[in-house]
Design a protein around this motif. Structure first.
Motif, PDB file in Angstrom:
ATOM      1  N   VAL A  94       7.581 -39.074  18.732  1.00  0.00           N
ATOM      2  CA  VAL A  94       6.268 -40.796  19.199  1.00  0.00           C
ATOM      3  C   VAL A  94       7.420 -41.156  19.469  1.00  0.00           C
ATOM      4  O   VAL A  94       8.489 -41.881  19.970  1.00  0.00           O
ATOM      5  CB  VAL A  94       6.272 -40.560  17.545  1.00  0.00           C
ATOM      6  CG1 VAL A  94       5.226 -42.234  17.555  1.00  0.00           C
ATOM      7  CG2 VAL A  94       5.546 -39.832  16.685  1.00  0.00           C
ATOM      8  N   ALA A  95       5.702 -41.739  20.601  1.00  0.00           N
ATOM      9  CA  ALA A  95       6.897 -42.842  22.284  1.00  0.00           C
ATOM     10  C   ALA A  95       6.052 -43.807  20.712  1.00  0.00           C
ATOM     11  O   ALA A  95       5.620 -44.517  19.915  1.00  0.00           O
ATOM     12  CB  ALA A  95       5.979 -42.172  23.071  1.00  0.00           C
ATOM     13  N   THR A  96       6.634 -45.259  21.466  1.00  0.00           N
ATOM     14  CA  THR A  96       6.816 -46.363  21.125  1.00  0.00           C
ATOM     15  C   THR A  96       6.165 -47.616  22.657  1.00  0.00           C
ATOM     16  O   THR A  96       6.906 -47.361  23.730  1.00  0.00           O
ATOM     17  CB  THR A  96       8.015 -46.796  20.578  1.00  0.00           C
ATOM     18  OG1 THR A  96       8.854 -46.210  19.865  1.00  0.00           O
ATOM     19  CG2 THR A  96       8.382 -48.309  20.453  1.00  0.00           C
ATOM     20  N   THR A  97       5.526 -48.467  22.741  1.00  0.00           N
ATOM     21  CA  THR A  97       5.288 -49.303  23.421  1.00  0.00           C
ATOM     22  C   THR A  97       5.738 -51.042  22.084  1.00  0.00           C
ATOM     23  O   THR A  97       6.423 -50.675  21.144  1.00  0.00           O
ATOM     24  CB  THR A  97       3.412 -49.528  23.412  1.00  0.00           C
ATOM     25  OG1 THR A  97       3.373 -50.188  24.320  1.00  0.00           O
ATOM     26  CG2 THR A  97       3.139 -50.380  22.167  1.00  0.00           C
ATOM     27  N   GLY A  98       5.521 -51.996  23.217  1.00  0.00           N
ATOM     28  CA  GLY A  98       5.895 -53.223  22.667  1.00  0.00           C
ATOM     29  C   GLY A  98       7.371 -53.289  23.073  1.00  0.00           C
ATOM     30  O   GLY A  98       6.920 -53.043  24.248  1.00  0.00           O
ATOM     31  N   LYS A 146       6.757 -52.393  18.542  1.00  0.00           N
ATOM     32  CA  LYS A 146       7.783 -53.134  18.394  1.00  0.00           C
ATOM     33  C   LYS A 146       8.276 -54.115  18.444  1.00  0.00           C
ATOM     34  O   LYS A 146       6.985 -54.187  20.186  1.00  0.00           O
ATOM     35  CB  LYS A 146       8.711 -51.678  19.262  1.00  0.00           C
ATOM     36  CG  LYS A 146      10.145 -51.908  18.936  1.00  0.00           C
ATOM     37  CD  LYS A 146      11.481 -50.951  19.555  1.00  0.00           C
ATOM     38  CE  LYS A 146      13.054 -51.624  18.886  1.00  0.00           C
ATOM     39  NZ  LYS A 146      13.553 -50.099  19.145  1.00  0.00           N
ATOM     40  N   ALA A 147       9.038 -54.660  17.152  1.00  0.00           N
ATOM     41  CA  ALA A 147       8.891 -56.120  18.640  1.00  0.00           C
ATOM     42  C   ALA A 147      10.663 -56.308  17.820  1.00  0.00           C
ATOM     43  O   ALA A 147      11.532 -55.228  17.125  1.00  0.00           O
ATOM     44  CB  ALA A 147       8.552 -56.815  17.434  1.00  0.00           C
ATOM     45  N   GLY A 148      11.200 -57.175  18.127  1.00  0.00           N
ATOM     46  CA  GLY A 148      13.212 -57.541  18.312  1.00  0.00           C
ATOM     47  C   GLY A 148      13.908 -58.878  18.392  1.00  0.00           C
ATOM     48  O   GLY A 148      12.742 -59.525  18.875  1.00  0.00           O
ATOM     49  N   LEU A 149      14.128 -58.957  17.688  1.00  0.00           N
ATOM     50  CA  LEU A 149      14.707 -60.198  17.384  1.00  0.00           C
ATOM     51  C   LEU A 149      16.250 -60.310  17.339  1.00  0.00           C
ATOM     52  O   LEU A 149      17.125 -59.809  17.330  1.00  0.00           O
ATOM     53  CB  LEU A 149      15.112 -60.439  15.663  1.00  0.00           C
ATOM     54  CG  LEU A 149      13.134 -60.030  14.622  1.00  0.00           C
ATOM     55  CD1 LEU A 149      13.594 -60.877  13.101  1.00  0.00           C
ATOM     56  CD2 LEU A 149      12.481 -61.296  14.908  1.00  0.00           C
ATOM     57  N   GLY A 150      16.450 -61.919  17.563  1.00  0.00           N
ATOM     58  CA  GLY A 150      18.186 -62.076  17.730  1.00  0.00           C
ATOM     59  C   GLY A 150      18.842 -62.024  16.291  1.00  0.00           C
ATOM     60  O   GLY A 150      18.139 -62.258  15.856  1.00  0.00           O
ATOM     61  N   TYR A 151      20.328 -62.180  16.137  1.00  0.00           N
ATOM     62  CA  TYR A 151      20.437 -62.302  15.105  1.00  0.00           C
ATOM     63  C   TYR A 151      20.173 -63.870  14.345  1.00  0.00           C
ATOM     64  O   TYR A 151      20.480 -65.349  15.169  1.00  0.00           O
ATOM     65  CB  TYR A 151      22.213 -62.682  15.210  1.00  0.00           C
ATOM     66  CG  TYR A 151      23.070 -62.570  13.598  1.00  0.00           C
ATOM     67  CD1 TYR A 151      22.241 -62.198  13.185  1.00  0.00           C
ATOM     68  CD2 TYR A 151      23.855 -64.473  13.979  1.00  0.00           C
ATOM     69  CE1 TYR A 151      23.613 -62.240  11.583  1.00  0.00           C
ATOM     70  CE2 TYR A 151      24.555 -64.286  12.402  1.00  0.00           C
ATOM     71  CZ  TYR A 151      24.406 -63.520  11.604  1.00  0.00           C
ATOM     72  OH  TYR A 151      24.561 -63.898  10.463  1.00  0.00           O
ATOM     73  N   TRP A 152      19.153 -64.098  13.463  1.00  0.00           N
ATOM     74  CA  TRP A 152      18.997 -65.328  13.127  1.00  0.00           C
ATOM     75  C   TRP A 152      18.106 -66.386  14.227  1.00  0.00           C
ATOM     76  O   TRP A 152      18.129 -67.317  13.846  1.00  0.00           O
ATOM     77  CB  TRP A 152      20.161 -66.114  12.415  1.00  0.00           C
ATOM     78  CG  TRP A 152      20.242 -65.520  10.890  1.00  0.00           C
ATOM     79  CD1 TRP A 152      21.815 -65.212  10.542  1.00  0.00           C
ATOM     80  CD2 TRP A 152      19.137 -64.794   9.589  1.00  0.00           C
ATOM     81  NE1 TRP A 152      21.669 -63.951   9.164  1.00  0.00           N
ATOM     82  CE2 TRP A 152      20.074 -64.688   8.548  1.00  0.00           C
ATOM     83  CE3 TRP A 152      18.352 -66.048   9.198  1.00  0.00           C
ATOM     84  CZ2 TRP A 152      19.897 -64.385   7.149  1.00  0.00           C
ATOM     85  CZ3 TRP A 152      17.489 -65.392   8.013  1.00  0.00           C
ATOM     86  CH2 TRP A 152      18.646 -64.612   6.613  1.00  0.00           C
ATOM     87  N   GLU A 183       3.158 -61.635  18.041  1.00  0.00           N
ATOM     88  CA  GLU A 183       2.269 -62.445  18.216  1.00  0.00           C
ATOM     89  C   GLU A 183       1.461 -60.953  18.850  1.00  0.00           C
ATOM     90  O   GLU A 183       0.059 -61.000  18.682  1.00  0.00           O
ATOM     91  CB  GLU A 183       1.773 -63.983  19.039  1.00  0.00           C
ATOM     92  CG  GLU A 183      -0.103 -63.504  18.809  1.00  0.00           C
ATOM     93  CD  GLU A 183      -0.233 -65.186  19.833  1.00  0.00           C
ATOM     94  OE1 GLU A 183      -1.838 -65.418  19.763  1.00  0.00           O
ATOM     95  OE2 GLU A 183       0.713 -65.952  20.001  1.00  0.00           O
ATOM     96  N   ALA A 184       1.617 -60.372  20.166  1.00  0.00           N
ATOM     97  CA  ALA A 184       1.055 -60.106  20.912  1.00  0.00           C
ATOM     98  C   ALA A 184       0.817 -58.420  19.792  1.00  0.00           C
ATOM     99  O   ALA A 184      -0.037 -57.237  19.850  1.00  0.00           O
ATOM    100  CB  ALA A 184       1.461 -59.393  22.000  1.00  0.00           C
ATOM    101  N   VAL A 185       2.104 -57.961  19.177  1.00  0.00           N
ATOM    102  CA  VAL A 185       1.879 -56.992  18.640  1.00  0.00           C
ATOM    103  C   VAL A 185       0.976 -56.983  16.541  1.00  0.00           C
ATOM    104  O   VAL A 185       0.319 -56.054  16.751  1.00  0.00           O
ATOM    105  CB  VAL A 185       3.824 -56.734  17.934  1.00  0.00           C
ATOM    106  CG1 VAL A 185       3.325 -56.046  16.413  1.00  0.00           C
ATOM    107  CG2 VAL A 185       4.705 -56.200  18.794  1.00  0.00           C
ATOM    108  N   GLY A 186       1.028 -57.990  16.616  1.00  0.00           N
ATOM    109  CA  GLY A 186      -0.275 -58.297  15.937  1.00  0.00           C
ATOM    110  C   GLY A 186      -1.762 -57.322  16.818  1.00  0.00           C
ATOM    111  O   GLY A 186      -2.502 -57.169  15.968  1.00  0.00           O
TER     112      GLY A 186
END
Length: 329
Positions: free
Chosen positions: A86-90, A149-155, A166-169
């Protein structure tokens, strides 16, 4: 499309016999990982074959837009090895792109349009700011993404990360696609679930990747109670914790009645850790080394839940494909 999974070779019914690795990378390139590019199709195919031989029959390639994706190669590898992919966007967190990358300049609407197109019309041959031809399967069909997919930094959730969420939503509301969130060291899980809920993504459609990088089984049980999936993918990182720590967290959450919220992967993600690129321990570590321990400690039913029932439930549910055209937007 409920009950079906969108793979790089087309939409497939749930396979109750499938054994899933919910998080790997067959191709990846990032300025945060110099010298660790996964960019050789033959080597990545050989590594995928090793994963398949270990008893794992399906995987999510979690590389999002702009980080060295090669969707047509994913389709070729899947066809040749028999490994479902399965491939990923985001998009990942800002640090993986650096200053000046074209993707980080897009607003939420443009990001949402791109992500939605990749889920419903096809992935481009090459990630670029302007439309590219669509990548094709060996049979000539467009290669579609199946995960956001979305990514965050450390806290840390910066302006770009907030636009991506927002775009992922928006893309999720349009398509129903599963969502994966990179949690840096397992941080900010409740916070990102709240943000995604505000954008129309229920927790039950979200996988929290790297939750085990904060190996707190009490916290994990609380997160599972929200309905979110917990992504355990910190195996073979003995410099930080032994595999027994990951296993213990997983078993504790299952004992708390949340076995249906657990996912398992390797996220090996570096050429120095891929056997076919000359490193170790390789993708087969999950099937050869960890799954036997899980089966011995937790039993066959828990193992099937973590590797088959749960990932299939998380991944299922997409709209019909849209007619051809160019990906992007």
């Amino acid at each position: 499309m409920t009950g079906r999974v969108r793979t790089v070779l087309g939409d497939r019914p749930r396979d109750p016999s499938a054994v899933w690795d919910y998080h790997e990378h067959l191709f990846q390139r990032s300025p945060l990982l110099p010298g660790e590019d996964l960019d050789d199709e033959a080597a990545s195919e050989a590594e995928a074959a090793l994963l398949r031989a270990s008893g794992v029959t399906a995987m999510v390639d979690a590389t999002p837009v702009g980080l060295g994706r090669r969707p047509a190669a994913l389709a070729r590898i899947s066809a040749r090895t028999g490994l479902t992919v399965v491939a990923t966007t985001g998009a990942h967190r800002h640090a993986h792109y650096g200053e000046g990358h074209w993707l980080t300049a897009l607003d939420a609407a443009a990001l949402a349009a791109r992500f939605t197109a990749e889920l419903t019309r096809g992935l481009p041959v090459r990630d670029a700011p302007t439309p590219e031809p669509l990548a094709r399967t060996p049979g000539g069909e467009p290669v579609l993404a199946g995960v956001l997919k979305a990514g965050l930094g450390y806290w840390s959730i910066g302006p770009f990360e907030r636009r991506v969420l927002e775009a992922v939503g928006e893309a999720h509301r349009r398509t129903g696609a599963a969502v994966m969130v990179h949690l840096e060291h397992g941080s900010a899980a409740f916070e990102v679930l709240a943000l995604l809920a505000g954008h129309g993504v229920p927790a039950r459609r979200v996988a929290l990747a790297h939750v085990d990088r904060n190996p707190d089984p009490g916290l994990h049980a609380e997160l599972a109670a929200t309905g979110a999936y917990l992504g355990y993918d910190g195996l073979a990182r003995h410099r930080s914790w032994p595999d027994s720590t990951v296993l213990g967290c997983l078993l504790a959450v299952a004992a708390a009645g949340r076995a249906d919220r657990l996912l398992l992967g390797g996220d090996v993600a570096r050429r120095s850790r891929y056997t076919a690129y000359g490193g170790m321990p390789g993708l087969a570590y999950l099937g050869e080394r960890f799954l036997p321990r899980l089966r011995a400690a937790g039993g066959e039913d828990l193992t099937r839940a973590v590797t088959s029932r749960n990932p299939a439930a998380w991944l299922s549910g997409h709209p019909p494909r849209e007619p051809g055209g160019e990906a992007g937007g």
